[in-house]
Structure formats: structure tokens, C-alpha cells
Design a protein around this motif. Sequence first.
Motif, mmCIF file in Angstrom:
data_model
loop_
_atom_site.group_PDB
_atom_site.id
_atom_site.type_symbol
_atom_site.label_atom_id
_atom_site.label_comp_id
_atom_site.label_asym_id
_atom_site.label_seq_id
_atom_site.Cartn_x
_atom_site.Cartn_y
_atom_site.Cartn_z
ATOM 1 N N ASP A 139 0.847 -1.185 0.000
ATOM 2 C CA ASP A 139 0.000 0.000 0.000
ATOM 3 C C ASP A 139 0.883 1.236 0.000
ATOM 4 O O ASP A 139 2.097 1.153 0.219
ATOM 5 C CB ASP A 139 -0.987 0.010 1.173
ATOM 6 N N TRP A 140 0.291 2.366 -0.282
ATOM 7 C CA TRP A 140 1.002 3.646 -0.314
ATOM 8 C C TRP A 140 -0.013 4.736 -0.009
ATOM 9 O O TRP A 140 -1.153 4.667 -0.488
ATOM 10 C CB TRP A 140 1.618 3.854 -1.698
ATOM 11 N N PHE A 141 0.371 5.697 0.803
ATOM 12 C CA PHE A 141 -0.502 6.816 1.123
ATOM 13 C C PHE A 141 0.191 8.122 0.785
ATOM 14 O O PHE A 141 1.329 8.358 1.208
ATOM 15 C CB PHE A 141 -0.872 6.815 2.619
ATOM 16 N N ASP A 142 -0.488 8.967 0.025
ATOM 17 C CA ASP A 142 -0.053 10.339 -0.177
ATOM 18 C C ASP A 142 -0.365 11.125 1.088
ATOM 19 O O ASP A 142 0.407 11.966 1.525
ATOM 20 C CB ASP A 142 -0.774 10.950 -1.386
ATOM 21 N N SER A 143 -1.525 10.839 1.677
ATOM 22 C CA SER A 143 -1.927 11.403 2.960
ATOM 23 C C SER A 143 -2.845 10.397 3.628
ATOM 24 O O SER A 143 -3.528 9.645 2.962
ATOM 25 C CB SER A 143 -2.639 12.750 2.780
ATOM 26 N N GLY A 144 -2.843 10.372 4.944
ATOM 27 C CA GLY A 144 -3.705 9.459 5.668
ATOM 28 C C GLY A 144 -3.032 8.148 5.996
ATOM 29 O O GLY A 144 -1.816 7.981 5.834
ATOM 30 N N ARG A 145 -3.865 7.173 6.438
ATOM 31 C CA ARG A 145 -3.352 5.888 6.891
ATOM 32 C C ARG A 145 -4.507 4.910 7.055
ATOM 33 O O ARG A 145 -5.673 5.302 6.983
ATOM 34 C CB ARG A 145 -2.637 6.046 8.223
ATOM 35 N N LEU A 146 -4.169 3.649 7.311
ATOM 36 C CA LEU A 146 -5.190 2.683 7.713
ATOM 37 C C LEU A 146 -5.766 3.114 9.055
ATOM 38 O O LEU A 146 -5.059 3.675 9.903
ATOM 39 C CB LEU A 146 -4.587 1.289 7.869
ATOM 40 N N ALA A 147 -7.042 2.865 9.256
ATOM 41 C CA ALA A 147 -7.698 3.200 10.515
ATOM 42 C C ALA A 147 -7.127 2.354 11.644
ATOM 43 O O ALA A 147 -6.598 1.258 11.410
ATOM 44 C CB ALA A 147 -9.203 2.963 10.394
ATOM 45 N N ASP A 148 -7.239 2.857 12.867
ATOM 46 C CA ASP A 148 -6.815 2.084 14.030
ATOM 47 C C ASP A 148 -7.507 0.727 14.013
ATOM 48 O O ASP A 148 -8.721 0.646 13.844
ATOM 49 C CB ASP A 148 -7.174 2.825 15.324
#
Length: 146
Positions: A24-33
Motif C-alpha cells: 500500500d502507499w498513502f499520499d496522505s492518511g493511513r489505515l484506521a486504528d
Amino acid sequence: MPKSHVVSLTIRNNTALPLSYVADWFDSGRLADGASWPSSIAPGDHVDNIQCYEKDWATAGCSGLVEYSLGDLGTITIAFSNPSAGKNKLGVGTATALDSSNTVWADMSDHNYQPFADSVLLGNQAFSALCSCTGGPVNTCVVTFS
């Protein structure tokens, strides 16, 4: 702190091959807790409500992609976005996160929040991705591969 830029992703695998997590890759944000990408999605199976959102105390929203290999044919990319400014988006294709242009992520669209279909060519086999995304604080994304 409540999240205001959520992506809720459902992936349905209606192919005869397993989907296996690659990256996976994020420009902004993340996986939820407490959330994680499933390591595999068997033929005929699905995974509902994989949540991603903005990072704590960030204002950029959530935008990124996840890659799954389809059997040993190649990698499919699902790009998603729920930005702090602009429209929610979704896209599917074959460019990977290691592709310097990130074409699937760069070319994703809101599709006027109407269902849409993308064709994915892996090797000499074509697959269909029936997709939808929504506006608002939760971008509910559904991708069905067949």
C-alpha cells in the motif's frame, strides 16, 4: 479525535483466482486504528469496510492506494481518496506504487458518484472491475473484480 475524511473500501473477488496483498502507499492518511489489509481474498469471497482516514491532527484528508496480485498474472491497483478539499475519488488499474507516475492514483475520478466499470488487462487476460464511490465525509468505495 473524530475522523472527517474516511474511506471505507469493500473488495469483492468474483474471479477464479485469489487476490494476494502486495503493498500500500498513502499520499496522505493511513489505515484506521485496528484495520489491516487482508493478506488474501479467495475466489468468490469479499472483504467489507476496510477503513482508512486522515492521520491524527492532520488536515490533508486521506488519499492512497493498495495493490493486490491476481493469481500469478500481475498486480491490480485500487486508488482512493477523501481529501480535505475537492471530491472523493476511486480508480482501478495496473500501474503499481513503484511506478514513478502513479498513474492509477493520479488518474482516479469521482465518476459523478455513479457506478463505473474499468477493464484490467493482466497478461493476455481481461478482467472487469465494477466500481462505485460516494461523496461526503465517508467515501464508501466498492470494487468488484470479475
